[in-house]
Design a protein around this motif. Structure first.
Motif, mmCIF file in Angstrom:
data_model
loop_
_atom_site.group_PDB
_atom_site.id
_atom_site.type_symbol
_atom_site.label_atom_id
_atom_site.label_comp_id
_atom_site.label_asym_id
_atom_site.label_seq_id
_atom_site.Cartn_x
_atom_site.Cartn_y
_atom_site.Cartn_z
ATOM 1 N N ALA A 48 0.824 -1.212 0.000
ATOM 2 C CA ALA A 48 0.000 0.000 0.000
ATOM 3 C C ALA A 48 0.859 1.264 0.000
ATOM 4 C CB ALA A 48 -0.931 -0.002 1.211
ATOM 5 N N MET A 49 1.891 1.287 0.828
ATOM 6 C CA MET A 49 2.751 2.468 0.906
ATOM 7 C C MET A 49 3.517 2.679 -0.398
ATOM 8 S SD MET A 49 1.980 3.765 3.728
ATOM 9 C CE MET A 49 3.166 5.110 3.629
ATOM 10 N N THR A 50 3.912 1.593 -1.043
ATOM 11 C CA THR A 50 4.601 1.708 -2.338
ATOM 12 C C THR A 50 3.671 2.295 -3.386
ATOM 13 O OG1 THR A 50 6.031 -0.187 -1.834
ATOM 14 C CG2 THR A 50 5.814 0.446 -4.141
ATOM 15 N N LEU A 51 2.429 1.827 -3.439
ATOM 16 C CA LEU A 51 1.466 2.351 -4.407
ATOM 17 C C LEU A 51 1.188 3.831 -4.155
ATOM 18 C CD1 LEU A 51 -1.158 -0.550 -4.618
ATOM 19 C CD2 LEU A 51 0.610 0.029 -6.278
ATOM 20 N N ILE A 52 1.000 4.198 -2.895
ATOM 21 C CA ILE A 52 0.744 5.598 -2.558
ATOM 22 C C ILE A 52 1.922 6.467 -2.985
ATOM 23 C CG2 ILE A 52 0.470 7.221 -0.636
ATOM 24 C CD1 ILE A 52 -1.093 4.971 0.807
ATOM 25 N N THR A 53 3.138 6.007 -2.710
ATOM 26 C CA THR A 53 4.333 6.770 -3.064
ATOM 27 C C THR A 53 4.454 6.935 -4.572
ATOM 28 O OG1 THR A 53 5.464 5.878 -1.113
ATOM 29 C CG2 THR A 53 6.832 6.924 -2.783
ATOM 30 N N ALA A 54 4.240 5.847 -5.319
ATOM 31 C CA ALA A 54 4.356 5.899 -6.776
ATOM 32 C C ALA A 54 3.290 6.812 -7.381
ATOM 33 C CB ALA A 54 4.238 4.492 -7.359
ATOM 34 N N GLY A 55 2.051 6.683 -6.894
ATOM 35 C CA GLY A 55 0.980 7.524 -7.409
ATOM 36 C C GLY A 55 1.218 8.996 -7.132
ATOM 37 N N LEU A 56 1.654 9.311 -5.915
ATOM 38 C CA LEU A 56 1.933 10.697 -5.554
ATOM 39 C C LEU A 56 3.107 11.247 -6.350
ATOM 40 C CD1 LEU A 56 1.453 10.727 -1.671
ATOM 41 C CD2 LEU A 56 0.064 11.917 -3.393
ATOM 42 N N PHE A 57 4.109 10.423 -6.587
ATOM 43 C CA PHE A 57 5.273 10.848 -7.363
ATOM 44 C C PHE A 57 4.860 11.260 -8.773
ATOM 45 C CE2 PHE A 57 8.619 9.651 -10.424
ATOM 46 C CZ PHE A 57 9.615 10.530 -10.027
ATOM 47 N N ALA A 58 4.082 10.394 -9.442
ATOM 48 C CA ALA A 58 3.638 10.696 -10.804
ATOM 49 C C ALA A 58 2.758 11.946 -10.822
ATOM 50 C CB ALA A 58 2.888 9.504 -11.389
ATOM 51 N N TRP A 59 1.811 12.029 -9.888
ATOM 52 C CA TRP A 59 0.913 13.185 -9.855
ATOM 53 C C TRP A 59 1.677 14.472 -9.559
ATOM 54 C CZ3 TRP A 59 -0.364 16.740 -6.052
ATOM 55 C CH2 TRP A 59 -1.429 17.585 -6.360
ATOM 56 N N THR A 60 2.643 14.418 -8.652
ATOM 57 C CA THR A 60 3.414 15.613 -8.289
ATOM 58 C C THR A 60 4.220 16.123 -9.476
ATOM 59 O OG1 THR A 60 3.576 14.884 -5.985
ATOM 60 C CG2 THR A 60 5.143 16.561 -6.727
ATOM 61 N N LEU A 61 4.871 15.202 -10.208
ATOM 62 C CA LEU A 61 5.625 15.618 -11.395
ATOM 63 C C LEU A 61 4.723 16.334 -12.393
ATOM 64 C CD1 LEU A 61 8.078 12.704 -12.334
ATOM 65 C CD2 LEU A 61 8.642 14.993 -11.533
ATOM 66 N N LEU A 62 3.534 15.799 -12.594
ATOM 67 C CA LEU A 62 2.604 16.413 -13.532
ATOM 68 C C LEU A 62 2.104 17.760 -13.006
ATOM 69 C CD1 LEU A 62 0.593 13.215 -14.463
ATOM 70 C CD2 LEU A 62 2.087 14.510 -15.996
ATOM 71 N N TYR A 63 1.807 17.819 -11.725
ATOM 72 C CA TYR A 63 1.260 19.047 -11.143
ATOM 73 C C TYR A 63 2.266 20.195 -11.201
ATOM 74 C CZ TYR A 63 -0.809 22.230 -7.757
ATOM 75 O OH TYR A 63 -1.332 23.340 -7.140
ATOM 76 N N VAL A 64 3.511 19.932 -10.786
ATOM 77 C CA VAL A 64 4.515 21.011 -10.764
ATOM 78 C C VAL A 64 4.915 21.434 -12.168
ATOM 79 C CG1 VAL A 64 5.412 20.299 -8.512
ATOM 80 C CG2 VAL A 64 6.469 19.403 -10.597
ATOM 81 N N SER A 65 4.703 20.558 -13.156
ATOM 82 C CA SER A 65 5.016 20.909 -14.545
ATOM 83 C C SER A 65 3.799 21.475 -15.271
ATOM 84 C CB SER A 65 5.514 19.681 -15.295
ATOM 85 O OG SER A 65 4.479 18.726 -15.469
ATOM 86 N N ASP A 66 2.700 21.684 -14.522
ATOM 87 C CA ASP A 66 1.447 22.176 -15.093
ATOM 88 C C ASP A 66 0.948 21.212 -16.175
ATOM 89 O OD1 ASP A 66 -0.714 23.908 -15.235
ATOM 90 O OD2 ASP A 66 0.232 25.164 -16.766
ATOM 91 N N TYR A 67 1.077 19.927 -15.884
ATOM 92 C CA TYR A 67 0.617 18.854 -16.775
ATOM 93 C C TYR A 67 1.245 18.967 -18.169
ATOM 94 C CZ TYR A 67 -2.689 18.717 -12.948
ATOM 95 O OH TYR A 67 -3.237 18.679 -11.687
ATOM 96 N N ASN A 68 2.549 19.255 -18.168
ATOM 97 C CA ASN A 68 3.305 19.418 -19.403
ATOM 98 C C ASN A 68 3.267 18.147 -20.244
ATOM 99 O OD1 ASN A 68 6.130 19.143 -20.881
ATOM 100 N ND2 ASN A 68 5.666 21.335 -20.650
ATOM 101 N N VAL A 69 3.074 18.296 -21.550
ATOM 102 C CA VAL A 69 2.972 17.148 -22.453
ATOM 103 C C VAL A 69 4.248 16.323 -22.444
ATOM 104 C CG1 VAL A 69 2.725 16.438 -24.856
ATOM 105 C CG2 VAL A 69 1.246 18.223 -23.941
ATOM 106 N N ALA A 70 5.401 16.985 -22.411
ATOM 107 C CA ALA A 70 6.673 16.268 -22.428
ATOM 108 C C ALA A 70 6.823 15.370 -21.202
ATOM 109 C CB ALA A 70 7.832 17.262 -22.497
ATOM 110 N N VAL A 71 6.355 15.847 -20.046
ATOM 111 C CA VAL A 71 6.415 15.050 -18.823
ATOM 112 C C VAL A 71 5.489 13.847 -18.939
ATOM 113 C CG1 VAL A 71 6.019 15.037 -16.330
ATOM 114 C CG2 VAL A 71 7.049 17.034 -17.424
ATOM 115 N N LYS A 72 4.298 14.056 -19.473
ATOM 116 C CA LYS A 72 3.359 12.956 -19.676
ATOM 117 C C LYS A 72 3.964 11.896 -20.589
ATOM 118 C CE LYS A 72 -0.924 15.668 -19.310
ATOM 119 N NZ LYS A 72 -2.149 16.064 -20.027
#
Length: 301
Positions: A48-72
């Motif tokens: 569970a903790m691994t899934l939470i960490t992975a999901g938050l990591f992906a979402w954070t990268l997208l959020y701080v990049s303003d959902y940049n296409v290159a990041v996606k």
């Protein structure tokens, strides 16, 4: 764009890869929660903790990049194993072409879990095709499936978050979900089984549609797709066995102990070296067909 990038670049060596980061995350949580006891609950917490960490990591990268296409594109591209699956098995194929069995065994040991020291030429070819077949589902088509599902849920971040939740579960299974981990590894193994349940079945059908030999391949698939201790692994393998007309399975040695398995397409011919390149072509066609299907469904929806 992600699929095209994977087809061109694969996974460059010595380049940071999110899967390696997930491996470190799993080790981090395992050191905190695993105290040496074979505990299902502790294994569940680590998963569970691994899934939470992975999901938050992906979402954070997208959020701080303003959902940049290159990041996606990068997050989706790095989750795919299409090109890498061919690159990892190519040295085995090239060694077999020159009849260098010793080198073929050594290269094969880098990509499979079975003992390779005493395999003959036919057994090496069979192991390569089985690896391509199994990983074509969980390394390629499952990723495409979860990208499509996530994108349908939320076009901004859904695809990347869903894909990396799946990749985290897949990595958990690889690191913890084997039998020696006992109850502690059971949650990781069962989670991977659940997530691959639909993609394995859809993926098997896509392989059959893309590979040709439709009627015979479908007959083999429907008969042999459950002939494995895993509820999902034989789907891709039986589809490849039917498409190529070869016999796969039959068991192998793992850690010096023979693990018996049923034959898939038992009446098929023994696989030959040329069948490896044919398996690559089936993999390519299956991946492209998956993308076409997703695009068509997306346009219609």
């Amino acid at each position: 764009m992600a699929v095209i990038l994977d087809a061109i670049l694969g996974d460059p060596r010595n380049f940071p890869h999110p899967v390696r980061l997930i491996g470190h995350v799993i080790d981090f949580w395992r050191q905190i929660f695993f105290n040496g006891t074979d505990s299902f609950v502790r294994g569940l917490v680590v998963s569970a903790m691994t899934l939470i960490t992975a999901g938050l990591f992906a979402w954070t990268l997208l959020y701080v990049s303003d959902y940049n296409v290159a990041v996606k594109v990068y997050l989706l591209y790095s989750a795919l194993a299409w090109r890498d699956l061919k690159d990892e098995t190519r040295p085995v194929y090239q060694s077999l072409i020159t009849n260098d069995i010793q080198s073929a065994r050594r290269y094969l040991s880098f990509v499979v879990g079975r003992d390779t020291e005493k395999l003959n030429k036919t057994e090496i070819v069979r192991a390569v095709i089985e690896t391509i077949a199994e990983n074509s589902v969980d390394g390629v088509m499952s990723v495409i499936f979860f990208a499509a599902v996530g994108n349908a849920v939320n076009p901004d971040y859904g695809a990347c978050v869903c894909v990396w939740l799946f990749k985290a579960a897949s990595t958990l299974d690889s690191m913890l979900g084997y039998e020696s981990m006992g109850k502690f590894g059971t949650p990781a193994a069962r989670l991977d089984d659940i997530l691959n349940f639909i993609p394995a079945r859809l993926g098997g059908l896509v392989i059959i549609l893309a590979g040709g030999n439709f009627r015979e391949a479908l007959r083999v698939f429907m008969r042999d797709r459950l002939k494995h201790k895993s509820p999902n692994s034989a789907h891709g393998e039986s589809a490849f066995a039917g498409v190529l007309g070869v016999r796969l399975g039959g068991g192998a040695y793992y850690g010096g102990k023979f693990e018996a398995r049923e034959w898939l397409n038992e009446v098929g011919r023994e696989p030959e070296v040329g069948d490896i390149s044919r398996a690559w072509k089936v993999l390519d066609a299956s991946c492209l067909l998956s993308i076409v299907i997703i695009i068509i469904l997306s346009l219609r929806l």
